[in-house]
Write an enzyme that holds these catalytic residues in place. Structure first.
Site, PDB file in Angstrom:
ATOM      1  N   HIS A  92     136.655 -32.670 -24.300  1.00  0.00           N
ATOM      2  CA  HIS A  92     137.465 -31.898 -23.684  1.00  0.00           C
ATOM      3  C   HIS A  92     137.826 -32.383 -21.877  1.00  0.00           C
ATOM      4  O   HIS A  92     139.241 -32.843 -22.213  1.00  0.00           O
ATOM      5  CB  HIS A  92     138.488 -30.153 -23.759  1.00  0.00           C
ATOM      6  CG  HIS A  92     137.848 -29.736 -24.803  1.00  0.00           C
ATOM      7  ND1 HIS A  92     137.090 -29.445 -25.573  1.00  0.00           N
ATOM      8  CD2 HIS A  92     138.881 -28.778 -24.807  1.00  0.00           C
ATOM      9  CE1 HIS A  92     137.432 -29.004 -27.021  1.00  0.00           C
ATOM     10  NE2 HIS A  92     138.526 -28.970 -26.405  1.00  0.00           N
ATOM     11  N   LYS A 122     132.363 -19.551 -30.532  1.00  0.00           N
ATOM     12  CA  LYS A 122     132.448 -18.421 -31.078  1.00  0.00           C
ATOM     13  C   LYS A 122     131.936 -17.565 -29.576  1.00  0.00           C
ATOM     14  O   LYS A 122     132.315 -18.365 -28.138  1.00  0.00           O
ATOM     15  CB  LYS A 122     130.488 -18.837 -31.208  1.00  0.00           C
ATOM     16  CG  LYS A 122     129.588 -18.817 -30.539  1.00  0.00           C
ATOM     17  CD  LYS A 122     128.058 -19.265 -30.847  1.00  0.00           C
ATOM     18  CE  LYS A 122     127.426 -20.206 -29.642  1.00  0.00           C
ATOM     19  NZ  LYS A 122     125.762 -19.835 -30.100  1.00  0.00           N
TER      20      LYS A 122
END
Length: 179
Positions: free
Chosen positions: A36, A101
């Protein structure tokens, strides 16, 4: 469980509600923290990304090496909030879903609603199960990041739950949620 064929269609996204169980089939891309950061740098420099974000799904995973039997080792989700600084911009550029999650920030929720996207949650601790849903795996960028390299995965019936739907409903905010 709703069967969803990727890439996501507008009607798929509109039909999903926080808490729905889904089985995803199709192409997803892996990317964790380091990937990222690199994608953010590419965007800043005006350079192309390793894959087209439009309509794509990113799975926050750093799979372990193959055991020699399966295409990929354990492929369980990582904590999504570590990508929150990058996610709104990726959604604004066309990303349609993320799989991970844990909770997401207010800014990510707002970007999900603004872009009519969705956040799926996968069950932590189920990495071996998830790896069995992967039918193909190809590293497409940042080989030097090893397990955090970007991979193109094809999955079949990957079990997930809708964590945040396109209306901003968040399973973690629902009364009685055990997640």
């Amino acid at each position: 469980m709703k069967k969803i064929q990727l890439p996501l269609k507008e009607e798929d996204i509109e039909s999903l509600h926080a808490g729905d169980g889904v089985l995803l089939s199709g192409v997803i891309y892996t990317a964790r923290d380091a990937a990222h950061k690199r994608m953010a740098q590419l965007i800043k420099e005006g350079k192309p990304l390793p894959f087209d974000l439009k309509g794509s799904v990113i799975y926050y995973v750093g799979p372990t090496p193959s055991d020699g039997i399966h295409l990929i080792g354990s492929a369980g989700p990582t904590t999504s909030s570590r990508m929150d600084a990058y996610t709104p911009e990726l959604l604004d550029l066309g990303l349609k879903a993320m799989i991970g999650k844990g909770r997401r920030s207010k800014e990510v929720k707002e970007a999900i609603v603004r872009n009519q996207a969705v956040y799926f949650i996968a069950v932590g601790g189920a990495g071996a199960l998830m790896s069995h849903c992967i039918t193909s795996c190809e590293t497409i960028a940042f080989d030097d990041l090893l397990s955090e390299a970007i991979r193109k995965l094809t999955v079949k019936d990957m079990p997930c739950f809708v964590g945040i739907d396109a209306r901003g409903n968040d399973i973690y905010d629902q009364k009685g949620s055990q997640l």
